[in-house]
Design a protein around this motif. Structure first.
Motif, short mmCIF file in Angstrom:
data_model
loop_
_atom_site.label_atom_id
_atom_site.label_comp_id
_atom_site.label_asym_id
_atom_site.label_seq_id
_atom_site.Cartn_x
_atom_site.Cartn_y
_atom_site.Cartn_z
N LEU A 1 37.04 51.05 40.21
CA LEU A 1 37.26 51.07 41.45
C LEU A 1 39.18 50.53 40.62
CD1 LEU A 1 34.80 48.15 42.40
CD2 LEU A 1 35.38 51.01 43.11
N PHE A 2 39.78 49.78 40.36
CA PHE A 2 40.79 49.56 39.93
C PHE A 2 41.76 49.69 38.43
CE2 PHE A 2 39.20 45.15 42.51
CZ PHE A 2 38.93 45.79 43.33
N GLY A 3 40.27 51.16 37.99
CA GLY A 3 41.06 50.63 36.91
C GLY A 3 41.62 49.76 35.14
N PRO A 4 41.97 50.72 34.13
CA PRO A 4 40.65 50.12 33.11
C PRO A 4 42.04 48.44 33.39
CG PRO A 4 41.99 51.87 32.17
CD PRO A 4 42.56 51.88 33.94
N TYR A 5 41.36 47.52 32.86
CA TYR A 5 41.15 45.71 33.08
C TYR A 5 42.77 46.07 31.77
CZ TYR A 5 42.05 40.99 31.36
OH TYR A 5 42.46 39.43 31.90
N PRO A 6 43.45 46.15 32.46
CA PRO A 6 45.28 45.61 32.66
C PRO A 6 45.48 44.98 31.59
CG PRO A 6 44.65 44.13 34.31
CD PRO A 6 43.61 44.38 33.75
N LEU A 7 44.93 43.44 30.98
CA LEU A 7 45.58 42.68 30.35
C LEU A 7 44.86 42.53 28.59
CD1 LEU A 7 46.06 39.57 32.57
CD2 LEU A 7 47.69 40.86 31.69
N ASP A 8 44.84 41.69 27.34
CA ASP A 8 44.31 42.14 26.28
C ASP A 8 43.68 40.85 25.63
OD1 ASP A 8 46.60 39.79 26.11
OD2 ASP A 8 47.20 40.52 24.57
N ARG A 9 43.45 40.30 26.73
CA ARG A 9 41.48 39.60 26.65
C ARG A 9 41.71 39.12 27.70
NH1 ARG A 9 43.11 37.13 22.02
NH2 ARG A 9 45.61 38.66 22.34
N TYR A 10 40.17 38.78 27.92
CA TYR A 10 40.15 37.70 29.92
C TYR A 10 39.07 36.36 28.70
CZ TYR A 10 38.72 36.61 34.05
OH TYR A 10 38.50 35.57 34.94
N GLY A 11 38.76 35.50 29.80
CA GLY A 11 37.98 35.15 29.92
C GLY A 11 37.58 33.36 30.49
N LEU A 12 37.21 33.05 30.54
CA LEU A 12 37.44 31.34 31.36
C LEU A 12 37.24 30.08 30.22
CD1 LEU A 12 33.55 32.28 32.52
CD2 LEU A 12 35.79 33.39 33.47
N ALA A 13 38.01 29.30 31.10
CA ALA A 13 39.09 28.03 31.09
C ALA A 13 38.50 27.16 32.17
CB ALA A 13 40.39 27.62 31.16
N ILE A 14 37.52 26.53 31.50
CA ILE A 14 36.07 25.69 32.08
C ILE A 14 36.78 24.49 32.73
CG2 ILE A 14 33.89 25.28 33.45
CD1 ILE A 14 32.61 27.99 32.02
N THR A 15 37.09 23.77 33.47
CA THR A 15 37.81 21.78 33.02
C THR A 15 36.87 21.05 33.29
OG1 THR A 15 40.00 20.66 33.33
CG2 THR A 15 39.63 22.36 35.06
N ASP A 16 37.80 19.61 33.88
CA ASP A 16 36.85 18.73 34.52
C ASP A 16 37.52 18.78 35.59
OD1 ASP A 16 38.66 17.52 32.03
OD2 ASP A 16 37.99 15.96 32.26
N SER A 17 37.94 19.43 36.81
CA SER A 17 38.78 18.82 37.22
C SER A 17 38.39 18.69 39.14
CB SER A 17 40.76 20.06 37.76
OG SER A 17 38.90 21.65 37.79
#
Ligand code: ARG
Ligand code: ZN
Length: 536
Positions: free
Chosen positions: A334-350
């Motif tokens: 839909l949007f084209g290739p993932y645009p950055l060089d990596r992805y991930g989640l940061a899951i915090t205790d907020s």
């Protein structure tokens, strides 16, 4: 279609969700927020801070119905010096952002930041320096940085101490020799700051927050300057190195790749170095400290996935890490290739309700990720992922262009939720349009500073994209979205740039469409029918 009932009471969660969780059938936070009168707006105290914020602040500046006519050139600050601080509570030398006039610094274009800080949660002070490679775009006898809170002890240019004065919200620096346009200088600011997670001009808390187990930053829109002297405006992207020194046993995570850890001189602490090579504005910074595990894998296509998960949450969070790839696979066509060089989640205790598209590794509260496959979980995860194309690869040139981030991520989240059978785009858009008919707040294309993350930037703005899609057809619509991310990757752009692209792809004038849908308040009563000729 999933129906949810109205939350019983307004909480801060609603404020953050306001915007994220306004789904059809959900009597969204915004709806509740809007129907609340000023007198009965509750407030909440954030965990780990003494900051009390209103849970629903109404705009204090009059709505403007016309698009702004001047803007800073993307990634090149405007030459206005100083910008007239005619709106908003802060004064200062900004670059002409109408909503946040003090942000940005004339003549300053940061190429690279090195943030080198010590942080021990039990001491509670951020202590260190920021080294900026600044390309100057104007001749300057004096220049400024954004700084509202940090105590600065020295400023050096190319290794020599220079004079400076804390003139909040600016740090005013006087070089020994006048600076010439085109020159690049290394500017080092040594400072300490006390994290206070202050409430920003947007009405939402932003800056550096402490949590039971550590800390995190949520800088959007103007929180960076509250703890880091910087060029705190989305029009200035730079590369970043983070050297974060924390007590042994504590993990520090920032954007990009982990370069390594080195023991500090005092042996009781170590330094975590992270490097972000993709251009990034201040507001997209990720910086968490605490008891985190770094979890690495990659997609079948070879995209590195690097997540940071609270160690005691690892088993519960694994399903969400496992779900990343399917969402990327859904969005890429839909949007084209993932645009950055990596992805991930940061899951915090907020506190729950908070999520942020921190670049290349989105930030979530563990309290919001409980049920794999749940509506809110899928909404948040898809929303922040979609921001990597819309907001991160291409960022807003001014805060008034925020719909280019939030409306797009909201529309994307609806497409994902439809894909997994939890709602339909038709239902969501119909519900959101109905809500907009009440004429609540400013038009999507002209938000107020303290309503930047309001309904009309999110669900209320996603109807603009739906109207565009129905007008120009699916082929052109998705070509526009793909070209928006691909052609503008690494830069900051305006609403006018988007309209120009849409018109060039569609091969037709679309000014009437955008005037009515983006700047009209309320917008037209019904969507264009699919077969209707373009409005323009
Ligand atoms: N950009 C975030 C999101 O929609 C919202 C951030 C709101 N800012 C804040 N200081 N809470 O995903
Ligand atoms: Zn968003």
């Amino acid at each position: 279609m999933l129906r949810r009932s109205r939350p019983g009471a307004l909480t801060l969660v609603v404020v953050s969700f306001v915007a994220l969780a306004g789904c059809a059938g959900t009597d969204s936070g915004v709806t509740a927020q809007r129907s609340t009168t000023a007198g009965d707006v509750p407030s909440v105290t954030l965990p780990g801070t003494e900051t009390t914020v209103p849970a629903g602040a109404e705009p204090s500046t009059p709505p403007s119905s016309t698009p702004p006519s001047t803007e800073p050139t993307p990634d090149t600050p405007d030459t206005t010096d100083p910008a007239s601080p005619s709106t908003g509570p802060s004064t200062g030398d900004g670059i002409g952002d109408e909503l946040y006039p003090a942000l940005g610094n004339p003549g300053v274009d940061v190429q690279d930041y090195l943030v080198d800080i010590d942080y021990d949660r039990s001491v509670g002070v951020i202590d260190g320096s920021v080294t900026m490679q600044i390309e100057f775009t104007q001749d300057r006898e004096q220049f400024t940085l954004d700084s509202l809170g940090p105590a600065v002890s020295s400023v050096a240019i190319d290794g020599d101490d220079v004079s400076f004065v804390a003139d909040e919200p600016e740090l005013r620096i006087t070089p020994d020799e006048p600076i010439e346009a085109g020159d690049t200088h290394e500017v080092v600011v040594v400072f300490t700051a006390t994290p206070d997670g202050s409430s920003s001009l947007s009405g939402l808390p932003s800056g550096w927050f402490t949590t039971p187990g550590g800390s995190y930053v949520l800088n959007e829109p103007d929180g960076t300057r509250t703890w880091l002297p910087s060029n705190d405006h989305p029009s200035d992207k730079a590369t970043w190195t983070f050297r974060i020194t924390v007590p042994n046993g504590v993990t520090a995570v920032a954007n990009g790749r982990l370069v390594g850890t080195t023991p500090s001189d005092d042996v009781a602490s170590q330094t975590w170095e992270w490097r972000e090579d993709e251009p990034m504005p201040t507001y997209l910074m990720l910086l968490v400290t605490g008891d985190y595990e770094i979890v690495e894998s990659s997609t079948a296509d070879g995209l590195p996935l690097v997540s940071a998960v609270l160690r005691d949450e690892l088993p519960t969070m694994q399903p969400f890490l496992d779900g990343i790839e399917a969402q990327i696979e859904f969005f890429e066509p839909l949007f084209g290739p993932y645009p950055l060089d990596r992805y991930g989640l940061a899951i915090t205790d907020s506190f729950g309700g908070l999520a942020m598209e921190t670049q290349g590794r989105s930030l979530f509260s563990r309290d919001d990720l409980r049920a794999p496959g749940g509506f809110i979980e899928e909404l948040l995860l898809s929303h922040e992922l979609a921001h990597q194309w819309f907001g991160n690869a291409v960022s807003p040139a001014r805060w008034g262009d925020i719909w280019l981030n939030e409306s797009f991520a909201t529309y994307a989240q609806w497409m994902w939720l439809e894909h997994i059978g939890l709602t339909t785009v038709a239902d969501e858009t119909a519900f959101a349009l109905e809500n907009r008919q009440s004429g609540d707040g400013d038009a999507t294309g002209s938000p107020a500073a303290d309503d930047l993350f309001g309904y009309n930037s999110y669900d209320g703005g996603a109807v603009v994209l739906h109207a565009l899609r129905l007008t120009i057809g699916d082929d052109s619509f998705f070509e526009v979205l793909q070209r928006w991310a691909a052609d503008n990757e690494g830069t900051s752009r305006t609403t006018e740039d988007f309209i120009e692209l849409a018109e060039s792809v569609a091969g037709e004038q679309l000014d009437e469409l955008f005037d009515a849908w983006l700047f009209g308040d309320p917008p037209p009563a019904g969507f264009p029918s699919v077969s209707a000729p373009a409005l323009g």
